[in-house]
Design a protein around this motif. Structure first.
Motif, PDB file in Angstrom:
ATOM      1  N   ASN A  75      44.649  12.112 -32.910  1.00 40.14           N
ATOM      2  CA  ASN A  75      45.045  10.718 -32.706  1.00 40.14           C
ATOM      3  C   ASN A  75      43.966   9.748 -33.165  1.00 40.14           C
ATOM      4  O   ASN A  75      44.270   8.694 -33.728  1.00 40.14           O
ATOM      5  CB  ASN A  75      45.393  10.468 -31.244  1.00 40.14           C
ATOM      6  N   ALA A  76      42.709  10.093 -32.922  1.00 40.15           N
ATOM      7  CA  ALA A  76      41.610   9.214 -33.336  1.00 40.15           C
ATOM      8  C   ALA A  76      41.547   9.110 -34.857  1.00 40.15           C
ATOM      9  O   ALA A  76      41.314   8.031 -35.408  1.00 40.15           O
ATOM     10  CB  ALA A  76      40.281   9.719 -32.776  1.00 40.15           C
ATOM     11  N   LEU A  77      41.783  10.220 -35.539  1.00 41.78           N
ATOM     12  CA  LEU A  77      41.768  10.180 -37.000  1.00 41.78           C
ATOM     13  C   LEU A  77      42.974   9.417 -37.544  1.00 41.78           C
ATOM     14  O   LEU A  77      42.848   8.636 -38.494  1.00 41.78           O
ATOM     15  CB  LEU A  77      41.719  11.589 -37.592  1.00 41.78           C
ATOM     16  N   ILE A  78      44.125   9.623 -36.955  1.00 46.23           N
ATOM     17  CA  ILE A  78      45.318   8.875 -37.369  1.00 46.23           C
ATOM     18  C   ILE A  78      45.105   7.375 -37.140  1.00 46.23           C
ATOM     19  O   ILE A  78      45.463   6.546 -37.968  1.00 46.23           O
ATOM     20  CB  ILE A  78      46.580   9.396 -36.643  1.00 46.23           C
ATOM     21  N   THR A  82      38.716   9.328 -22.656  1.00 48.43           N
ATOM     22  CA  THR A  82      38.115  10.231 -23.633  1.00 48.43           C
ATOM     23  C   THR A  82      38.655  10.019 -25.044  1.00 48.43           C
ATOM     24  O   THR A  82      37.908  10.159 -26.010  1.00 48.43           O
ATOM     25  CB  THR A  82      38.315  11.700 -23.209  1.00 48.43           C
ATOM     26  N   GLU A  83      39.911   9.676 -25.160  1.00 43.96           N
ATOM     27  CA  GLU A  83      40.461   9.439 -26.502  1.00 43.96           C
ATOM     28  C   GLU A  83      39.794   8.226 -27.141  1.00 43.96           C
ATOM     29  O   GLU A  83      39.461   8.244 -28.327  1.00 43.96           O
ATOM     30  CB  GLU A  83      41.975   9.240 -26.450  1.00 43.96           C
ATOM     31  N   TYR A  84      39.569   7.192 -26.359  1.00 49.84           N
ATOM     32  CA  TYR A  84      38.947   5.992 -26.905  1.00 49.84           C
ATOM     33  C   TYR A  84      37.502   6.260 -27.334  1.00 49.84           C
ATOM     34  O   TYR A  84      37.025   5.676 -28.300  1.00 49.84           O
ATOM     35  CB  TYR A  84      39.019   4.846 -25.893  1.00 49.84           C
ATOM     36  N   TRP A  85      36.818   7.177 -26.643  1.00 47.25           N
ATOM     37  CA  TRP A  85      35.451   7.535 -27.049  1.00 47.25           C
ATOM     38  C   TRP A  85      35.454   8.041 -28.486  1.00 47.25           C
ATOM     39  O   TRP A  85      34.640   7.638 -29.307  1.00 47.25           O
ATOM     40  CB  TRP A  85      34.866   8.624 -26.162  1.00 47.25           C
ATOM     41  N   LYS A  86      36.415   8.922 -28.786  1.00 47.83           N
ATOM     42  CA  LYS A  86      36.504   9.479 -30.145  1.00 47.83           C
ATOM     43  C   LYS A  86      36.870   8.396 -31.152  1.00 47.83           C
ATOM     44  O   LYS A  86      36.315   8.344 -32.246  1.00 47.83           O
ATOM     45  CB  LYS A  86      37.544  10.605 -30.204  1.00 47.83           C
ATOM     46  N   ILE A  87      37.799   7.529 -30.788  1.00 46.78           N
ATOM     47  CA  ILE A  87      38.189   6.440 -31.685  1.00 46.78           C
ATOM     48  C   ILE A  87      36.977   5.591 -32.032  1.00 46.78           C
ATOM     49  O   ILE A  87      36.747   5.261 -33.199  1.00 46.78           O
ATOM     50  CB  ILE A  87      39.310   5.583 -31.058  1.00 46.78           C
ATOM     51  N   MET A  88      36.196   5.251 -31.041  1.00 45.70           N
ATOM     52  CA  MET A  88      35.009   4.418 -31.259  1.00 45.70           C
ATOM     53  C   MET A  88      34.008   5.109 -32.186  1.00 45.70           C
ATOM     54  O   MET A  88      33.458   4.476 -33.093  1.00 45.70           O
ATOM     55  CB  MET A  88      34.350   4.067 -29.923  1.00 45.70           C
ATOM     56  N   VAL A  89      33.764   6.391 -31.967  1.00 43.84           N
ATOM     57  CA  VAL A  89      32.805   7.116 -32.806  1.00 43.84           C
ATOM     58  C   VAL A  89      33.336   7.268 -34.228  1.00 43.84           C
ATOM     59  O   VAL A  89      32.596   7.074 -35.195  1.00 43.84           O
ATOM     60  CB  VAL A  89      32.434   8.487 -32.191  1.00 43.84           C
TER      61      VAL A  89
END
Length: 181
Positions: A104-107, A69-76
């Motif tokens: 974390n995705a924003l960082i 799920t964290e990687y999903w946000k990073i990708m978007v």
């Protein structure tokens, strides 16, 4: 009450016609539509603003990256950055969520684009319109809050959102839950 507070918050962040609002969620769009049906004022604000959209990271990346799920946000976030950066001079990325992976995705996005960010610094109030700048701000909400706590968090954001948006500094804001006596 939740619908009123949430719709007010969205009206404030969409009031400036230059603001582009992307609501990125790990919920499915089916769940989002069902929830927005219960929040008609919030839905009206989203529908009435052409620069506001909802993106389901789950729907886009669940099959390719199951259980990440964290990687999903990073990708978007990366995708939004790549699309927005071409059309905007001054960008303030604001991530609001109750999970650590939004922060974390924003960082991650900030770190990937540090060279571009550093080129834009320093920016001050007097040269704000002459220089490109990027700011990254995270607002970490309480995990699984009580209803009253959620309303209070939204009230605090409503009271401070213009200052947060207009600040030319990166920010990390966290709400903390205290045990009630």
């Amino acid at each position: 009450l939740l619908d009123e507070k949430l719709s007010l918050f969205l009206m404030k962040i969409t009031a400036n016609e230059q603001n582009i609002v992307k609501i990125v969620t790990n919920a499915s769009m089916t769940w989002i539509y069902a929830t927005l049906y219960l929040l008609p004022k919030t839905l009206d604000v989203i529908k009435s603003n052409k620069k506001t959209s909802i993106i389901s990271a789950r729907d886009l990346y669940k099959n390719k990256y199951p259980q990440n799920t964290e990687y999903w946000k990073i990708m978007v976030f990366d995708r939004i950055y790549d699309n927005v950066i071409r059309h905007a001079k001054n960008i303030s990325f604001i991530s609001i969520g109750d999970a650590h992976y939004e922060k974390n995705a924003l960082i991650n996005l900030f770190n990937k684009n540090l060279e571009k960010v550093n080129k834009c610094i320093p920016v001050s109030e007097h040269n704000r319109n002459k220089v490109s700048f990027y700011t990254f701000k995270t607002i970490k909400l309480v995990n699984t809050p009580e209803y009253d706590d959620l309303i209070e968090q939204i009230n605090i954001m409503n009271a401070n959102i213009y200052s947060i948006i207009n600040s030319m500094r990166n920010m990390e804001i966290s709400f903390i839950s205290y045990a009630k006596k």
